[in-house]
Design an enzyme around this catalytic site. Structure first.
Site, PDB file in Angstrom:
ATOM      1  N   ASN A  32       1.142  -1.029  -0.152  1.00 38.10           N
ATOM      2  CA  ASN A  32      -0.092   0.431   0.281  1.00 38.10           C
ATOM      3  C   ASN A  32       0.940   0.950   0.229  1.00 38.10           C
ATOM      4  O   ASN A  32       0.421   2.188  -0.290  1.00 38.10           O
ATOM      5  CB  ASN A  32      -0.969  -0.172   1.225  1.00 38.10           C
ATOM      6  CG  ASN A  32      -2.208  -0.706   0.264  1.00 38.10           C
ATOM      7  OD1 ASN A  32      -3.301  -0.180   0.095  1.00 38.10           O
ATOM      8  ND2 ASN A  32      -2.285  -2.333   1.389  1.00 38.10           N
ATOM      9  N   THR A 112       2.744  -7.030   2.981  1.00 33.72           N
ATOM     10  CA  THR A 112       1.933  -6.507   3.168  1.00 33.72           C
ATOM     11  C   THR A 112       0.844  -7.409   4.126  1.00 33.72           C
ATOM     12  O   THR A 112       1.017  -8.070   4.174  1.00 33.72           O
ATOM     13  CB  THR A 112       0.685  -6.533   1.831  1.00 33.72           C
ATOM     14  OG1 THR A 112      -0.727  -5.885   1.864  1.00 33.72           O
ATOM     15  CG2 THR A 112      -0.020  -7.762   0.802  1.00 33.72           C
ATOM     16  N   PRO A 114      -2.524  -8.438   5.706  1.00 38.73           N
ATOM     17  CA  PRO A 114      -3.720  -9.339   5.750  1.00 38.73           C
ATOM     18  C   PRO A 114      -3.931  -8.253   6.674  1.00 38.73           C
ATOM     19  O   PRO A 114      -4.435  -8.033   7.838  1.00 38.73           O
ATOM     20  CB  PRO A 114      -3.580  -9.908   5.713  1.00 38.73           C
ATOM     21  CG  PRO A 114      -2.115 -11.042   5.966  1.00 38.73           C
ATOM     22  CD  PRO A 114      -1.251  -9.909   6.119  1.00 38.73           C
ATOM     23  N   ASP A 182       0.305  -6.519  11.786  1.00 37.63           N
ATOM     24  CA  ASP A 182       0.900  -4.772  11.683  1.00 37.63           C
ATOM     25  C   ASP A 182       0.426  -4.786  13.822  1.00 37.63           C
ATOM     26  O   ASP A 182       0.346  -5.171  14.515  1.00 37.63           O
ATOM     27  CB  ASP A 182      -0.439  -3.841  12.097  1.00 37.63           C
ATOM     28  CG  ASP A 182      -0.535  -2.188  11.973  1.00 37.63           C
ATOM     29  OD1 ASP A 182       0.299  -1.658  12.840  1.00 37.63           O
ATOM     30  OD2 ASP A 182      -1.478  -1.996  10.966  1.00 37.63           O
ATOM     31  N   GLU A 242      13.446   2.641  14.145  1.00 32.51           N
ATOM     32  CA  GLU A 242      12.695   3.618  13.118  1.00 32.51           C
ATOM     33  C   GLU A 242      13.135   4.560  14.611  1.00 32.51           C
ATOM     34  O   GLU A 242      12.788   5.983  13.545  1.00 32.51           O
ATOM     35  CB  GLU A 242      11.536   3.096  12.670  1.00 32.51           C
ATOM     36  CG  GLU A 242      12.059   2.744  11.199  1.00 32.51           C
ATOM     37  CD  GLU A 242      10.585   2.250  10.157  1.00 32.51           C
ATOM     38  OE1 GLU A 242      10.244   3.063   9.957  1.00 32.51           O
ATOM     39  OE2 GLU A 242       9.758   1.458  11.139  1.00 32.51           O
ATOM     40  N   ASP A 317      10.882   0.812   0.198  1.00 31.02           N
ATOM     41  CA  ASP A 317      10.289   0.936   1.402  1.00 31.02           C
ATOM     42  C   ASP A 317       8.613   1.123   0.926  1.00 31.02           C
ATOM     43  O   ASP A 317       7.709   0.567   0.462  1.00 31.02           O
ATOM     44  CB  ASP A 317      10.668   1.670   2.145  1.00 31.02           C
ATOM     45  CG  ASP A 317       9.865   2.142   3.688  1.00 31.02           C
ATOM     46  OD1 ASP A 317       9.271   1.107   3.919  1.00 31.02           O
ATOM     47  OD2 ASP A 317       9.729   2.803   4.716  1.00 31.02           O
TER      48      ASP A 317
HETATM   49  C1  6MZ Z   1       6.595   1.191   9.158  1.00 31.30           C
HETATM   50  C2  6MZ Z   1       5.290   0.565   7.084  1.00 31.30           C
HETATM   51  C3  6MZ Z   1       6.339   1.547   7.131  1.00 31.30           C
HETATM   52  O1  6MZ Z   1       0.659  -4.038   4.676  1.00 31.30           O
HETATM   53  O2  6MZ Z   1      -0.422  -1.931   3.540  1.00 31.30           O
HETATM   54  N1  6MZ Z   1       4.504   0.310   6.514  1.00 31.30           N
HETATM   55  N2  6MZ Z   1       5.575   0.167   8.432  1.00 31.30           N
HETATM   56  N3  6MZ Z   1       7.811   2.101   8.754  1.00 31.30           N
HETATM   57  C4  6MZ Z   1       7.304   2.164   7.573  1.00 31.30           C
HETATM   58  N4  6MZ Z   1       8.276   3.070   7.471  1.00 31.30           N
HETATM   59  C5  6MZ Z   1       7.674   4.451   6.838  1.00 31.30           C
HETATM   60  N5  6MZ Z   1       5.889   1.838   5.100  1.00 31.30           N
HETATM   61  C6  6MZ Z   1       4.726   1.024   5.728  1.00 31.30           C
HETATM   62  O3  6MZ Z   1       1.054  -1.314   3.432  1.00 31.30           O
HETATM   63  C7  6MZ Z   1       1.298   0.049   4.205  1.00 31.30           C
HETATM   64  C8  6MZ Z   1       1.597  -0.312   6.041  1.00 31.30           C
HETATM   65  O4  6MZ Z   1       2.933  -0.847   5.892  1.00 31.30           O
HETATM   66  C9  6MZ Z   1       3.589  -0.577   7.379  1.00 31.30           C
HETATM   67  C10 6MZ Z   1       2.065  -0.188   7.624  1.00 31.30           C
HETATM   68  O5  6MZ Z   1       2.044  -0.910   8.924  1.00 31.30           O
HETATM   69  C11 6MZ Z   1       1.879   0.883   6.672  1.00 31.30           C
HETATM   70  O6  6MZ Z   1       0.484   0.829   7.152  1.00 31.30           O
HETATM   71  P1  6MZ Z   1       0.269  -2.827   3.847  1.00 31.30           P
HETATM   72  O7  6MZ Z   1       0.032  -3.293   2.165  1.00 31.30           O
END
Ligand code: 6MZ
Length: 377
Positions: A32, A112, A114, A182, A242, A317
């Site tokens: 996403n 991703t 789920p 998550d 992070e 990322d």
């Molecule tokens: C931590 C991150 C992220 O899973 O819905 N996500 N988590 N640090 C980051 N660095 C900036 N970037 C993305 O993709 C989006 C989700 O990935 C994680 C977060 O949980 C975000 O909601 P999906 O496909």
């Protein structure tokens, strides 16, 4: 433009094109976060037409460039509103693979989370089915989605090597999936994700990721699920450091997953430990600078890890969210740290060692790089 400036611009253009043509391995890409802006805007328009959101408000947020870490997570909530339908999930999965393949990524691990969404009749399983449907729908390139030993009847999986020739042949890309836990999830939801990964083992799912807003949640909540994945032999990658959460960084290093993402805020003792453990690191330059995990490109910890010969791989990322691409990340490394073309090639090639797919895939990818070496060194 004077002559010197003209030469500089031409040199930059040539280097950028070289980085696009370079075969690359992407190990840290959130589905996403990798959606095209044009698709997000189109989806926002559709929701605005239904009166669910105000298009102008959302448009500004999507097009904005600099984003702090808290802003990113607000934006993900918005992205998730735009991508709740199964068909949309299928569409974005397809487009993300097409975009990575277009810039000559030869192996892609997409991660991703789920998602359950009762209102849409969505379960974690149906969400993943929609993702997998998207990967299978790609036509512009050959997508190799299964391990050869788990789906011997699949014609694509029987291909022993990848022929990489961008000019004359249909491109081929290996795609594998990692399921993200998550940090907002409960222990039981995290365990569901690990069990789903096991269930989808022969559908291209090969690993588990821990991600989400780093200031939310407790390590002890996810530990049972990560432990379970470890016992099942499922490879794990964890977002680490992070933010400067000393207790958690220590716990993550003690857990010793197969790979780590980011590793920004480590102290001297933690760097020492990471280096002695030799855990491969997924380096996300643009993301870290934009979210404040690294003070600048020049001061990014890439340089220290690279000079220490620590195993690492360049990653995007969230290429949509941060307006970058894997080719751009390679370009930035050359422009910022002065890596030469042979060094960049070697960096891309070395990433093959850290993939979660099986030995057959590794062997094929090694062939790809061997074949490409003459053209890129
Ligand atoms: C931590 C991150 C992220 O899973 O819905 N996500 N988590 N640090 C980051 N660095 C900036 N970037 C993305 O993709 C989006 C989700 O990935 C994680 C977060 O949980 C975000 O909601 P999906 O496909």
């Amino acid at each position: 433009m004077d002559a010197e400036m003209g030469r500089k611009v031409a040199k930059e253009k040539e280097m950028r094109e070289w980085c696009v043509a370079l075969p690359k391995v992407e190990l840290h890409a959130h589905l996403n976060g990798s959606v095209r802006n044009s698709t997000l805007l189109e989806l926002a328009k559709q929701l605005a037409d239904k009166g669910i959101i105000v298009f102008e408000d959302v448009k500004d947020v999507i097009m904005k460039n600099g984003r702090s870490l808290p802003e990113c997570f607000k934006l993900f909530d918005l992205f998730h509103i735009l991508t709740t339908e199964h068909d949309t999930v299928t569409r974005i999965a397809k487009e993300v693979v097409e975009d990575f393949a277009a810039e000559n990524v030869v192996y892609l691990e997409i991660r991703t989370t789920p998602k359950n969404n009762e209102a849409k009749g969505m379960t974690k399983r149906s969400y993943m089915d929609a993702v997998i449907k998207g990967l299978k729908a790609v036509e512009a390139v050959d997508v190799v989605l299964f391990d050869s030993n788990s789906r011997t009847n699949d014609t694509l999986a029987c291909t022993p090597t990848i022929e990489f020739d961008g000019d004359t042949m249909k491109k081929r890309i290996y795609v594998r999936l990692l399921l993200s836990i998550d940090r907002r999830e409960t222990t039981s939801a995290a365990l569901d994700t690990v069990n789903l990964a096991l269930e989808l083992k022969d559908q291209g799912v090969i690993g588990i990721d821990l991600s989400g807003n780093p200031v939310v949640g407790e390590w002890e909540t996810y530990l049972p699920a990560l432990q379970h994945a470890k016992e099942l032999g499922i490879p794990i990658t964890i977002h680490c450091g992070e933010v400067a959460n000393r207790k958690e960084i220590q716990a993550v290093l003690d857990f010793c997953p197969q790979r780590l993402g980011h590793v920004c805020c480590l102290n001297d003792a933690e760097w020492k430990k990471l280096k002695s453990l030799m855990i491969p690191v997924e380096i996300c330059l643009t993301s870290n600078v934009m979210t404040g995990g690294a003070p600048s490109l020049e001061l990014h910890h890439f340089a220290d890890l690279y000079n220490a010969k620590h195993p690492l791989s360049l990653c995007t990322d969230d290429c949509g969210l941060f307006s970058t691409s894997l080719s751009n990340e390679y370009y930035l490394v050359a422009a910022t740290f002065g890596l030469t073309k042979p060094e960049l090639f070697h960096l891309a090639q070395e990433a093959v060692h850290f993939i979660f797919a099986d030995e057959n895939v590794k062997k094929s990818l090694k062939e790809v790089f061997k074949h490409a070496e003459k053209r890129f060194d």
